[in-house]
Enzyme design. Structure first.
Site, short mmCIF file in Angstrom:
data_model
loop_
_atom_site.label_atom_id
_atom_site.label_comp_id
_atom_site.label_asym_id
_atom_site.label_seq_id
_atom_site.Cartn_x
_atom_site.Cartn_y
_atom_site.Cartn_z
N LYS A 193 0.83 -1.21 0.00
CA LYS A 193 0.00 0.00 0.00
C LYS A 193 0.87 1.27 0.00
O LYS A 193 0.65 2.18 -0.78
CB LYS A 193 -0.92 0.02 1.24
CG LYS A 193 -1.80 -1.22 1.38
CD LYS A 193 -2.69 -1.13 2.60
CE LYS A 193 -1.97 -1.16 3.94
NZ LYS A 193 -1.32 -2.45 4.27
N ARG A 221 -10.11 0.61 8.23
CA ARG A 221 -9.67 -0.73 8.66
C ARG A 221 -10.73 -1.47 9.44
O ARG A 221 -10.49 -2.61 9.85
CB ARG A 221 -8.46 -0.57 9.58
CG ARG A 221 -7.13 -0.84 8.91
CD ARG A 221 -6.09 -0.42 9.91
NE ARG A 221 -4.90 -1.17 9.86
CZ ARG A 221 -3.77 -0.74 9.27
NH1 ARG A 221 -3.73 0.39 8.65
NH2 ARG A 221 -2.70 -1.46 9.33
N ARG A 269 12.05 -4.52 5.24
CA ARG A 269 11.70 -3.14 4.85
C ARG A 269 12.47 -2.09 5.64
O ARG A 269 12.71 -2.24 6.83
CB ARG A 269 10.20 -2.93 5.10
CG ARG A 269 9.79 -1.46 5.04
CD ARG A 269 8.34 -1.27 5.07
NE ARG A 269 7.71 -1.82 6.27
CZ ARG A 269 6.41 -1.92 6.43
NH1 ARG A 269 5.60 -1.53 5.47
NH2 ARG A 269 5.92 -2.41 7.52
N ARG A 326 10.90 0.13 11.25
CA ARG A 326 9.77 0.32 12.17
C ARG A 326 9.84 -0.67 13.33
O ARG A 326 10.15 -1.84 13.13
CB ARG A 326 8.45 0.11 11.41
CG ARG A 326 8.03 1.34 10.64
CD ARG A 326 6.91 1.10 9.66
NE ARG A 326 5.79 0.32 10.19
CZ ARG A 326 4.69 0.05 9.47
NH1 ARG A 326 4.57 0.52 8.24
NH2 ARG A 326 3.72 -0.67 9.99
N ARG A 376 -0.72 -8.32 13.32
CA ARG A 376 -1.28 -7.36 12.35
C ARG A 376 -2.07 -8.10 11.27
O ARG A 376 -3.12 -7.64 10.83
CB ARG A 376 -0.15 -6.52 11.74
CG ARG A 376 0.35 -5.45 12.71
CD ARG A 376 1.77 -5.00 12.44
NE ARG A 376 1.97 -4.46 11.11
CZ ARG A 376 3.17 -4.27 10.56
NH1 ARG A 376 4.27 -4.57 11.23
NH2 ARG A 376 3.28 -3.77 9.35
P1 AP5 Z 1 4.82 -1.58 1.93
O1 AP5 Z 1 4.39 -0.86 0.71
O2 AP5 Z 1 5.59 -0.81 2.95
O3 AP5 Z 1 3.57 -2.33 2.58
P2 AP5 Z 1 2.24 -1.76 3.24
O4 AP5 Z 1 1.09 -2.42 2.56
O5 AP5 Z 1 2.26 -0.27 3.28
O6 AP5 Z 1 2.39 -2.43 4.66
P3 AP5 Z 1 2.37 -1.81 6.12
O7 AP5 Z 1 3.19 -2.73 6.96
O8 AP5 Z 1 2.74 -0.37 6.12
O9 AP5 Z 1 0.88 -1.97 6.44
P4 AP5 Z 1 0.22 -1.97 7.79
O10 AP5 Z 1 -1.17 -1.92 7.35
O11 AP5 Z 1 0.56 -3.10 8.68
O12 AP5 Z 1 0.89 -0.71 8.54
P5 AP5 Z 1 0.34 0.76 8.82
O13 AP5 Z 1 1.48 1.68 8.82
O14 AP5 Z 1 -0.81 1.06 7.95
O15 AP5 Z 1 5.67 -2.84 1.47
C1 AP5 Z 1 6.38 -3.64 2.41
C2 AP5 Z 1 7.76 -4.00 1.87
O16 AP5 Z 1 7.63 -4.86 0.75
C3 AP5 Z 1 8.56 -2.79 1.39
O17 AP5 Z 1 9.88 -2.92 1.81
C4 AP5 Z 1 8.47 -2.85 -0.14
O18 AP5 Z 1 9.66 -2.39 -0.74
C5 AP5 Z 1 8.25 -4.32 -0.41
N1 AP5 Z 1 7.32 -4.52 -1.52
C6 AP5 Z 1 6.17 -3.83 -1.76
N2 AP5 Z 1 5.57 -4.29 -2.89
C7 AP5 Z 1 6.35 -5.31 -3.35
C8 AP5 Z 1 6.25 -6.17 -4.48
N3 AP5 Z 1 5.24 -6.10 -5.37
N4 AP5 Z 1 7.24 -7.09 -4.63
C9 AP5 Z 1 8.28 -7.17 -3.75
N5 AP5 Z 1 8.42 -6.37 -2.67
C10 AP5 Z 1 7.47 -5.45 -2.46
O19 AP5 Z 1 -0.19 0.61 10.31
C11 AP5 Z 1 0.69 0.40 11.39
C12 AP5 Z 1 -0.07 0.36 12.70
O20 AP5 Z 1 -0.73 1.63 12.92
C13 AP5 Z 1 -1.22 -0.67 12.76
O21 AP5 Z 1 -0.75 -1.94 13.14
C14 AP5 Z 1 -2.14 -0.02 13.78
O22 AP5 Z 1 -1.68 -0.22 15.10
C15 AP5 Z 1 -2.03 1.45 13.47
N6 AP5 Z 1 -3.02 1.92 12.47
C16 AP5 Z 1 -2.76 2.46 11.24
N7 AP5 Z 1 -3.89 2.77 10.59
C17 AP5 Z 1 -4.90 2.42 11.42
C18 AP5 Z 1 -6.31 2.47 11.30
N8 AP5 Z 1 -6.93 2.95 10.19
N9 AP5 Z 1 -7.06 2.01 12.35
C19 AP5 Z 1 -6.48 1.54 13.48
N10 AP5 Z 1 -5.14 1.46 13.65
C20 AP5 Z 1 -4.36 1.89 12.62
MG MG Z 2 2.43 1.17 4.82
#
Ligand code: AP5
Ligand code: MG
Ligand code: ZN
Length: 214
Positions: A13, A88, A127, A161, A172
Site C-alpha cells: 500500500k 480498517r 523493509r 519500524r 497485524r
Molecule cells: P509496503 O508498501 O511498505 O507495505 P504496506 O502495505 O504499506 O504495509 P504496512 O506494513 O505499512 O501496512 P500496515 O497496514 O501493517 O501498517 P500501517 O502503517 O498502515 O511494502 C512492504 C515492503 O515490501 C517494502 O519494503 C516494499 O519495498 C516491499 N514490496 C512492496 N511491494 C512489493 C512487491 N510487489 N514485490 C516485492 N516487494 C514489495 O499501520 C501500522 C499500525 O498503525 C497498525 O498496526 C495499527 O496499530 C495502526 N493503524 C494504522 N492505521 C490504522 C487504522 N486505520 N485504524 C487503526 N489502527 C491503525
Molecule cells: Mg504502509
C-alpha cells in the site's frame, strides 16, 4: 479521484501510494504514517497509540477518523486522495463515507492488493525507509541505486519500524483478517472494487493500478 488501497500488512500500500503520488499528483493519506508522526512528536494521540501499535493491534476508530478528517480539511479540493491503511474497520468505513460527503468528495475505486500471506513476513522484516524523506526500500526487493544513499534525497540515514518483527506482523495479519477484510463486501455492493495481483513486480503493480485509474 479518491481511492482506497486495501491489503494486509506488507501488501504494498505504501510503496504504491508513493508512486501514485509522483505519477498522478495525488496525496497519500496514511493513518500509519500519521500515527508514527504523532508517536515521534509525543502528542497525546501518539502517547496513547504507541503501545497499541507496538503490539500490532488497532488504534481506536475515533482517533484515526479524526486524523483523516483533519488532513482532508487541510487539502485542496482538486487534489485526489489515496487512503492507505484506512478504513480498517466497518466503523471507519462508515466514518469515511461521512467525511467524504462533508468535503463533497466521492469514492471512485477500492483497489485490493491480493497477496500470498507467506511472502509478507519477508517483505516486512526486510523493509526500511529513508530517515529524511520517508522513501521506502527493501533489503532484497528495492535497494537504492547506490547502496546506503537515498535515491530521492541523498540522505545516508535510514530507519526500520519497531512493529516490523515477525511476532507483531502475525498479530497485524490476524487483525486484518478479522476486522478489515470484512469491509470489502460493502464496497463490492457499490461496484467499485478492483483486484490487483500484489505478488507481481512493484512496477507491474503500479501499471495495473494506473490502468484502473485512467
Ligand atoms: P509496503 O508498501 O511498505 O507495505 P504496506 O502495505 O504499506 O504495509 P504496512 O506494513 O505499512 O501496512 P500496515 O497496514 O501493517 O501498517 P500501517 O502503517 O498502515 O511494502 C512492504 C515492503 O515490501 C517494502 O519494503 C516494499 O519495498 C516491499 N514490496 C512492496 N511491494 C512489493 C512487491 N510487489 N514485490 C516485492 N516487494 C514489495 O499501520 C501500522 C499500525 O498503525 C497498525 O498496526 C495499527 O496499530 C495502526 N493503524 C494504522 N492505521 C490504522 C487504522 N486505520 N485504524 C487503526 N489502527 C491503525
Ligand atoms: Mg504502509
Ligand atoms: Zn530520502
Amino acid at each position: 479521484m479518491n481511492i482506497i488501497l486495501l491489503g494486509p500488512p506488507g501488501a504494498g500500500k505504501g510503496t504504491q501510494s508513493q508512486r501514485l503520488v509522483t505519477k498522478f499528483g495525488m496525496r497519500q493519506l496514511s493513518t500509519g504514517d500519521m500515527l508514527r508522526a504523532a508517536v515521534k512528536a509525543q502528542t497525546p494521540v501518539g502517547i496513547q497509540a504507541k503501545a497499541v501499535m507496538d503490539a500490532g493491534e488497532l488504534v481506536s476508530d475515533e482517533i484515526v477518523s479524526a486524523l483523516i478528517s483533519a488532513e482532508l480539511a487541510a487539502m485542496g479540493d482538486e487534489t485526489g486522495a489515496i487512503f492507505d491503511g484506512y478504513p480498517r474497520t466497518a466503523e471507519q468505513a462508515h466514518s469515511l463515507d461521512d467525511i467524504l460527503k462533508e468535503h463533497g468528495r466521492t469514492l471512485d475505486h477500492v483497489i485490493e492488493l491480493e497477496v500470498n500471506e507467506d511472502a509478507l513476513v519477508e517483505r516486512i522484516t526486510g523493509r526500511y525507509t529513508c530517515a529524511n524523506c520517508g522513501k521506502g526500500y527493501h533489503d532484497t526487493f528495492e535497494q537504492p541505486k547506490q547502496l546506503g544513499v537515498c535515491d530521492k534525497c541523498g540522505s545516508t540515514e535510514f530507519k526500520r519500524r519497531p512493529d516490523d518483527n515477525e511476532e507483531t506482523v502475525r498479530t497485524r495479519m490476524a487483525e486484518y483478517r478479522a476486522k478489515t477484510a470484512p469491509i470489502l463486501p460493502v464496497y463490492e455492493a457499490r461496484g467499485i472494487v478492483s483486484r490487483v495481483d500484489g505478488m507481481a513486480d512493484i512496477d507491474e503493480v503500479t501499471l495495473a493500478i494506473s490502468k484502473i485509474l485512467s
